[in-house]
Write a protein that holds these residues in place. Sequence first.
Motif, mmCIF file in Angstrom:
data_model
loop_
_atom_site.group_PDB
_atom_site.id
_atom_site.type_symbol
_atom_site.label_atom_id
_atom_site.label_comp_id
_atom_site.label_asym_id
_atom_site.label_seq_id
_atom_site.Cartn_x
_atom_site.Cartn_y
_atom_site.Cartn_z
ATOM 1 N N SER A 2 1.514 -1.482 -0.048
ATOM 2 C CA SER A 2 0.100 -0.063 -0.304
ATOM 3 C C SER A 2 0.943 1.367 -0.118
ATOM 4 O O SER A 2 1.822 1.345 0.618
ATOM 5 C CB SER A 2 -1.064 0.036 1.217
ATOM 6 O OG SER A 2 -1.460 1.034 1.122
ATOM 7 N N LEU A 6 -1.837 1.939 6.682
ATOM 8 C CA LEU A 6 -3.030 0.227 6.979
ATOM 9 C C LEU A 6 -3.201 0.918 8.423
ATOM 10 O O LEU A 6 -1.702 0.387 9.027
ATOM 11 C CB LEU A 6 -3.065 -0.387 5.845
ATOM 12 C CG LEU A 6 -2.845 -0.549 4.806
ATOM 13 C CD1 LEU A 6 -3.413 -2.296 4.967
ATOM 14 C CD2 LEU A 6 -4.251 0.206 3.910
ATOM 15 N N ASN A 32 -8.305 -4.564 3.721
ATOM 16 C CA ASN A 32 -7.542 -3.394 4.086
ATOM 17 C C ASN A 32 -8.193 -2.350 3.126
ATOM 18 O O ASN A 32 -6.855 -1.432 3.431
ATOM 19 C CB ASN A 32 -6.827 -4.560 2.823
ATOM 20 C CG ASN A 32 -5.376 -5.139 3.694
ATOM 21 O OD1 ASN A 32 -5.721 -5.090 5.098
ATOM 22 N ND2 ASN A 32 -4.565 -6.038 3.091
ATOM 23 N N ALA A 36 -7.725 1.244 5.087
ATOM 24 C CA ALA A 36 -7.151 2.820 4.466
ATOM 25 C C ALA A 36 -8.197 3.339 4.499
ATOM 26 O O ALA A 36 -7.144 4.875 5.648
ATOM 27 C CB ALA A 36 -6.920 2.333 3.453
ATOM 28 N N VAL A 168 -3.606 -0.922 -2.495
ATOM 29 C CA VAL A 168 -3.371 -1.743 -0.948
ATOM 30 C C VAL A 168 -3.843 -3.356 -1.640
ATOM 31 O O VAL A 168 -4.199 -3.760 -2.609
ATOM 32 C CB VAL A 168 -4.938 -1.219 -0.638
ATOM 33 C CG1 VAL A 168 -6.437 -1.673 -1.081
ATOM 34 C CG2 VAL A 168 -5.116 -2.015 0.558
#
Length: 177
Positions: A2, A6, A32, A36, A168
């Motif tokens: 990412s 996160l 995920n 984010a 991500v």
Amino acid sequence: MSRINLVTKETANAEQLALLEAIQTKLGMVPNFLKAFANSPAALRAFLGLHGIAGEGSLDPQTRERIALAVAQKNSCEYCVSAHTAIGRGTGLDNEEMAANRAGGSQDAKAAVAVKFARSLVEHAGEVSTTDILEMRDHGYSDADIVEVITHVGMNILTNILGKATRVEIDFPKVSL
């Protein structure tokens, strides 16, 4: 990996932690893309609110997933194609149906019209034709249903953009574009 942080239970502030725990309780995991989103609790609450309300509408879960797959494929979001393949499977969609959805159609005649309309919304940045609207009505979709399809398209565009912008990591069984 990412491109933005996160948020995890270990790094979350109190507000973020409460949101992540609520998601964990509801879904059994925290995807995920929601980690984010959690960078901005306001943005996460907005998404969760829209998602929850949109889920209360007249579109059945399978049609919502068909739309999500069509939009994710059109927007080349591998994270969302992967996520909605897993979720779609959970609603009872089979591989052949999901392949048809990703191509902009469906094996179900009524659902095919909704998926085609959703894809047209994406392809034409909302500038659909009167014929597109009439086709939806001719196949039994009310104006409320049409607005719900538009809402689901918008919500999925948001997640597609987030998935692509953040890159991500896919935390569902990976499905290639």
